[in-house]
Structure formats: C-alpha cells, structure tokens
Write a protein that holds these residues in place. Structure first.
Motif, PDB file in Angstrom:
ATOM      1  N   LEU A 233       0.807  -1.216   0.000  1.00  0.00           N
ATOM      2  CA  LEU A 233       0.000   0.000   0.000  1.00  0.00           C
ATOM      3  C   LEU A 233       0.848   1.277   0.000  1.00  0.00           C
ATOM      4  O   LEU A 233       0.337   2.359  -0.241  1.00  0.00           O
ATOM      5  N   ASP A 234       2.147   1.121   0.226  1.00  0.00           N
ATOM      6  CA  ASP A 234       3.033   2.282   0.336  1.00  0.00           C
ATOM      7  C   ASP A 234       2.882   3.234  -0.842  1.00  0.00           C
ATOM      8  O   ASP A 234       2.820   4.456  -0.684  1.00  0.00           O
ATOM      9  N   ALA A 235       2.798   2.688  -2.050  1.00  0.00           N
ATOM     10  CA  ALA A 235       2.728   3.523  -3.255  1.00  0.00           C
ATOM     11  C   ALA A 235       1.416   4.300  -3.338  1.00  0.00           C
ATOM     12  O   ALA A 235       1.338   5.309  -4.029  1.00  0.00           O
ATOM     13  N   VAL A 236       0.381   3.828  -2.638  1.00  0.00           N
ATOM     14  CA  VAL A 236      -0.931   4.456  -2.733  1.00  0.00           C
ATOM     15  C   VAL A 236      -1.108   5.549  -1.673  1.00  0.00           C
ATOM     16  O   VAL A 236      -1.977   6.408  -1.793  1.00  0.00           O
ATOM     17  N   PHE A 237      -0.286   5.523  -0.615  1.00  0.00           N
ATOM     18  CA  PHE A 237      -0.484   6.430   0.525  1.00  0.00           C
ATOM     19  C   PHE A 237      -0.503   7.896   0.120  1.00  0.00           C
ATOM     20  O   PHE A 237      -1.332   8.669   0.570  1.00  0.00           O
ATOM     21  N   GLY A 238       0.462   8.298  -0.703  1.00  0.00           N
ATOM     22  CA  GLY A 238       0.547   9.701  -1.102  1.00  0.00           C
ATOM     23  C   GLY A 238      -0.744  10.180  -1.741  1.00  0.00           C
ATOM     24  O   GLY A 238      -1.203  11.289  -1.486  1.00  0.00           O
ATOM     25  N   GLY A 239      -1.339   9.343  -2.576  1.00  0.00           N
ATOM     26  CA  GLY A 239      -2.595   9.699  -3.226  1.00  0.00           C
ATOM     27  C   GLY A 239      -3.726   9.901  -2.241  1.00  0.00           C
ATOM     28  O   GLY A 239      -4.547  10.793  -2.413  1.00  0.00           O
ATOM     29  N   PHE A 240      -3.748   9.083  -1.183  1.00  0.00           N
ATOM     30  CA  PHE A 240      -4.777   9.242  -0.148  1.00  0.00           C
ATOM     31  C   PHE A 240      -4.703  10.646   0.444  1.00  0.00           C
ATOM     32  O   PHE A 240      -5.700  11.345   0.546  1.00  0.00           O
ATOM     33  N   ARG A 241      -3.509  11.043   0.836  1.00  0.00           N
ATOM     34  CA  ARG A 241      -3.341  12.340   1.495  1.00  0.00           C
ATOM     35  C   ARG A 241      -3.681  13.486   0.556  1.00  0.00           C
ATOM     36  O   ARG A 241      -4.353  14.440   0.940  1.00  0.00           O
ATOM     37  N   ALA A 242      -3.190  13.391  -0.679  1.00  0.00           N
ATOM     38  CA  ALA A 242      -3.414  14.483  -1.635  1.00  0.00           C
ATOM     39  C   ALA A 242      -4.909  14.688  -1.890  1.00  0.00           C
ATOM     40  O   ALA A 242      -5.404  15.816  -1.892  1.00  0.00           O
ATOM     41  N   ARG A 243      -5.632  13.580  -2.094  1.00  0.00           N
ATOM     42  CA  ARG A 243      -7.066  13.705  -2.381  1.00  0.00           C
ATOM     43  C   ARG A 243      -7.837  14.166  -1.151  1.00  0.00           C
ATOM     44  O   ARG A 243      -8.798  14.916  -1.263  1.00  0.00           O
ATOM     45  N   ALA A 244      -7.401  13.726   0.032  1.00  0.00           N
ATOM     46  CA  ALA A 244      -8.051  14.172   1.269  1.00  0.00           C
ATOM     47  C   ALA A 244      -7.907  15.685   1.411  1.00  0.00           C
ATOM     48  O   ALA A 244      -8.867  16.382   1.775  1.00  0.00           O
ATOM     49  N   GLU A 245      -6.741  16.201   1.115  1.00  0.00           N
ATOM     50  CA  GLU A 245      -6.518  17.654   1.205  1.00  0.00           C
ATOM     51  C   GLU A 245      -7.366  18.391   0.171  1.00  0.00           C
ATOM     52  O   GLU A 245      -7.935  19.447   0.458  1.00  0.00           O
ATOM     53  N   GLN A 246      -7.459  17.835  -1.042  1.00  0.00           N
ATOM     54  CA  GLN A 246      -8.279  18.470  -2.089  1.00  0.00           C
ATOM     55  C   GLN A 246      -9.747  18.536  -1.670  1.00  0.00           C
ATOM     56  O   GLN A 246     -10.406  19.566  -1.845  1.00  0.00           O
ATOM     57  N   THR A 247     -10.264  17.420  -1.145  1.00  0.00           N
ATOM     58  CA  THR A 247     -11.666  17.379  -0.741  1.00  0.00           C
ATOM     59  C   THR A 247     -11.920  18.338   0.419  1.00  0.00           C
ATOM     60  O   THR A 247     -12.946  19.018   0.467  1.00  0.00           O
ATOM     61  N   TYR A 248     -10.967  18.413   1.353  1.00  0.00           N
ATOM     62  CA  TYR A 248     -11.105  19.323   2.490  1.00  0.00           C
ATOM     63  C   TYR A 248     -11.196  20.765   2.006  1.00  0.00           C
ATOM     64  O   TYR A 248     -12.038  21.545   2.466  1.00  0.00           O
ATOM     65  N   LYS A 249     -10.352  21.124   1.038  1.00  0.00           N
ATOM     66  CA  LYS A 249     -10.387  22.483   0.475  1.00  0.00           C
ATOM     67  C   LYS A 249     -11.699  22.725  -0.273  1.00  0.00           C
ATOM     68  O   LYS A 249     -12.245  23.826  -0.254  1.00  0.00           O
ATOM     69  N   LEU A 250     -12.203  21.668  -0.917  1.00  0.00           N
ATOM     70  CA  LEU A 250     -13.480  21.764  -1.624  1.00  0.00           C
ATOM     71  C   LEU A 250     -14.606  22.103  -0.645  1.00  0.00           C
ATOM     72  O   LEU A 250     -15.503  22.897  -0.946  1.00  0.00           O
ATOM     73  N   LEU A 251     -14.551  21.501   0.552  1.00  0.00           N
ATOM     74  CA  LEU A 251     -15.571  21.760   1.571  1.00  0.00           C
ATOM     75  C   LEU A 251     -15.508  23.196   2.095  1.00  0.00           C
ATOM     76  O   LEU A 251     -16.499  23.726   2.581  1.00  0.00           O
ATOM     77  N   GLN A 252     -14.340  23.820   2.004  1.00  0.00           N
ATOM     78  CA  GLN A 252     -14.177  25.193   2.476  1.00  0.00           C
ATOM     79  C   GLN A 252     -14.494  26.216   1.391  1.00  0.00           C
ATOM     80  O   GLN A 252     -14.574  27.409   1.672  1.00  0.00           O
ATOM     81  N   ALA A 253     -14.673  25.752   0.145  1.00  0.00           N
ATOM     82  CA  ALA A 253     -14.835  26.663  -0.991  1.00  0.00           C
ATOM     83  C   ALA A 253     -16.195  27.358  -0.952  1.00  0.00           C
ATOM     84  O   ALA A 253     -17.152  26.853  -0.372  1.00  0.00           O
ATOM     85  N   PRO A 254     -16.298  28.524  -1.618  1.00  0.00           N
ATOM     86  CA  PRO A 254     -17.558  29.285  -1.622  1.00  0.00           C
ATOM     87  C   PRO A 254     -18.752  28.514  -2.191  1.00  0.00           C
ATOM     88  O   PRO A 254     -19.878  28.791  -1.820  1.00  0.00           O
ATOM     89  N   GLY A 255     -18.540  27.542  -3.078  1.00  0.00           N
ATOM     90  CA  GLY A 255     -19.654  26.801  -3.671  1.00  0.00           C
ATOM     91  C   GLY A 255     -20.246  25.725  -2.786  1.00  0.00           C
ATOM     92  O   GLY A 255     -21.156  24.999  -3.200  1.00  0.00           O
ATOM     93  N   THR A 256     -19.746  25.606  -1.548  1.00  0.00           N
ATOM     94  CA  THR A 256     -20.232  24.592  -0.605  1.00  0.00           C
ATOM     95  C   THR A 256     -21.112  25.251   0.455  1.00  0.00           C
ATOM     96  O   THR A 256     -20.827  26.359   0.896  1.00  0.00           O
ATOM     97  N   ALA A 257     -22.192  24.562   0.840  1.00  0.00           N
ATOM     98  CA  ALA A 257     -23.077  25.063   1.900  1.00  0.00           C
ATOM     99  C   ALA A 257     -23.340  23.938   2.895  1.00  0.00           C
ATOM    100  O   ALA A 257     -23.812  22.864   2.503  1.00  0.00           O
ATOM    101  N   PHE A 258     -23.022  24.165   4.152  1.00  0.00           N
ATOM    102  CA  PHE A 258     -23.314  23.195   5.206  1.00  0.00           C
ATOM    103  C   PHE A 258     -24.668  23.508   5.825  1.00  0.00           C
ATOM    104  O   PHE A 258     -24.933  24.651   6.207  1.00  0.00           O
TER     105      PHE A 258
END
Length: 382
Positions: A233-258
């Motif tokens: 799984l070592d090769a996949v770990f970096g992708g997990f983190r990168a996508r998690a950060e992208q999604t987190y930023k997406l949740l903070q973006a102006p087009g999101t409403a909680f």
C-alpha cells in the motif's frame, strides 16, 4: 420563557430555495446527530433542486429502507442511479455509499494490477476496509471528491455518516493520515524500503524485541499479512493524502453550503451548537440550521395550566369525559411545544446570527416521492 409555542426570538430565516437555485452552489452537506431526519432532509433537498431545474445527485449513507425505496434504491449500490418520477426539467440521481467498494476502487485506480491484487486479497486490508475507525467517514469524503471531479452533476448533496460525532468526517482524513504515519506502520514499512530479505534480517536484528512482542501479540501470520499489506500500500499512501486535502479544500470553498440538521431536543440542539462552532473553527461555509419535527399547539391562547385546571374541574364533577381528555391532550401538546421552544432558545441565544428553518412534525414517515416533495415544501415554506 412563556409556555406558549411560537414565542422564540426573531432570527434570520434560512432560505433553502435561494441556496439550491443558486448555480454557484455546487455542494450541500447535511450534518447533524443521528435520528434527526438528516437523510430525509438531504433527499428532499435533492428532489426539490432537481424539480427546480438542477442536475442533482444525493449521496446517502445507510438510509431507512422506506426512504431508499422512495428514491428507487432497492439495494446497496455504489453507483449513482437515476430517480424516476422527477417533475420538471432537472434530473436526480441517488446512491448509497458502499464503504468497502469505494476503498477497493481507490486501490484499483491508483495501483498497478499486481499490487492491487496483493492489497485486495490481503486479510489485513479486508479488515481495515470494512471496520477501521473513520473508514466510512473517509470514504464518504472520497466519494464526494469523485462525484465532484466527474463533472456529471451541478449539485451534489451529501448525507454525512451516522457516527459518534457527526463531524467525524472532517477528522477522518487526518485520522487516516496519522495511522499511515504512525510509528508501527513506519517500522513495518522499513523492510520494504530497505529492499527485500536482508532488510527483514536488519529489522529482526535492530528491532528484535519489537518484532518478538508483535509476533506474540498478533501471531506470526497476522504480522506477515500486516507487513505485506503495508509494503504493497506504500505507493498508494501519497494519493490518499493528496485527495483528502483536495476534498477538504473543496468543503471550504464558496460553492459549498453546510446545513446543520437537528430535532428540538436537548442532546440534538447541543450537538447542533457544537457543529456550528466546529464549522466556524474549520472555516467551513455554514448555510444555517434546520430544526425538524417541531410541534406547535393549534390553540395557543389556551395555556397548558388553564387546560389542565379545566380538565380537573370536569373530572371532579364527573362530567364530559371526552372534553376532559381533549383538554389534557391539548395541555400535553402545549407543554411539549414549550419544552421544544426552550431547547431551541438555548441554541438561538448562543448563535443569534445563524439562519433557521423549522419543519413541523409530520403524521407519518416518508415512503415515496410525494412525501419527499412535501418535506421539501415544508423546508422552504418559512
């Protein structure tokens, strides 16, 4: 607080139609504690958005069977399916998160076929992908990211997972990152990074005590499965983190409403208060609060005390049993409404600027599109 319902302080009104009609709104996240009508709210907003012209998809997590059937979801399916019976020019798709299937898809997409096979057949992975704390929350965010990147819908509505804390999904990427960065994982990864069999000798020489203790604790085969899993799984770990950060930023973006969803009960309103504060800390865009299943007394001029006194008087004289029963029923409704008002008042006094929508209690559960349509009308008829 007056015992009559409807005496709550004036607060901004949550205009959900304005939110779902705005083409700039691309993601609506419904969060709240379990059992407050969160999934129904998400589904009703999705249907209303589609019937007002949006191309919407609702990502649900473990909906009640009747609600799933009302949207045409008769079985667990990790693929968005069209919902039949939508009126208007928009379209609605719905899906239920399959946590393990989503995890498998990530592995298949980000590892070569042989490495993917090693991971997917590994016993430790099979346990992790179905039971690791935070996996469901992480996979809900992963699926949200996938839906957004696909560009197939202009509005995504997310029903967050039912968990001990309903904002666990915000912590899931960090929790998974901490797990992957943990000392044990780095230790188990060392042989693979050092290269092959000689590295295992090095591991056993340098960390003999640790390896011995782990073997006693886990068993030799479990430890070997764990080492194989971590190496693959070592090769996949970096992708997990990168996508998690992208999604987190997406949740903070102006087009999101909680949208925080609650019931007018003490624990649910306390949780709602916590969610609002936590979202502010994380700089997540809060749309407002939906209070579901609110009870209102139809004849508020007749107080609970007067109603109870009149019922007692009638009962003392042995007259009008039916009238006394109706008066007591009314008193109970008044007391319930007053109690719900008090619980809401605690939230409103702490968060006077948060827009609120109140949805009256319905006499029956939602089990078809017409029921969802009615919930949508109640959500927006403020």
């Amino acid at each position: 607080m007056n015992e009559r319902s409807g005496r709550l302080r004036a607060v901004p009104v949550l205009d959900l139609d304005a939110i779902i009609d705005d083409p700039g709104t691309r993601i609506v996240v419904c969060c709240g504690s379990g059992g407050v009508g969160k999934t129904t709210t998400a589904a009703a907003l999705g249907l209303r958005a589609a019937e007002r012209g949006r191309s919407a998809v609702v990502l649900t997590v473990d909906p009640a069977r009747r609600l799933a059937q009302s949207m045409g979801l008769t079985e667990l399916d990790n693929t968005p399916r069209p919902v039949a019976g939508v009126k208007g020019e928009g379209r609605l798709h719905a899906m239920m998160l399959d946590m393990k299937r989503t995890f498998d898809e990530i592995i298949e997409a980000h590892a070569d076929p042989e490495r993917a096979r090693q991971i997917l057949t590994n016993p430790f992975y099979q346990s992790l992908s179905s039971s690791f704390s935070g996996t469901q929350e992480y996979m809900a965010m992963e699926k949200l990211g996938q839906l957004r990147r696909s560009g197939d819908w202009d509005l995504i509505i997310v029903d967050t997972p039912p968990s001990r804390s309903a904002l666990d999904f915000l912590d899931a990427p960090e929790r998974l990152g901490r797990f992957l960065d943990g000392r044990l994982i780095r230790l188990l990864m060392a042989p693979a990074k050092a290269g092959g069999r000689s590295a295992f000798k090095l591991l056993n020489a340098g960390f003999g005590l640790v390896a011995g203790a782990l073997t006693k604790l886990l068993g030799a085969q479990v430890l070997k499965d764990l080492q194989t899993f971590v190496s693959a799984l070592d090769a996949v770990f970096g992708g997990f983190r990168a996508r998690a950060e992208q999604t987190y930023k997406l949740l903070q973006a102006p087009g999101t409403a909680f949208v925080v969803v609650a019931a007018p009960e003490r624990d649910a309103m306390r949780e709602a208060s916590y969610f609002v504060e936590r979202l502010a800390e994380e700089r997540m865009p809060l749309a407002g609060l939906v209070v579901n299943r609110v009870h209102r007394a139809p004849a508020a001029v007749l107080s609970a005390a007067r109603s109870t006194a009149a019922a007692e008087d009638l009962e003392t004289r042995g007259e009008h049993d039916l009238t006394a029963a109706v008066l007591r029923l009314h008193a109970g409704r008044m007391q319930l409404a007053a109690r719900e008002d008090r619980e809401q008042e605690h939230f409103l006094s702490a968060h006077p600027t948060v827009p609120v929508a109140r949805v009256p209690a319905m006499s029956q559960d939602v089990h078809d599109l017409e029921g969802l349509r009615r919930v949508g009308e109640l959500l927006t008829a403020q």
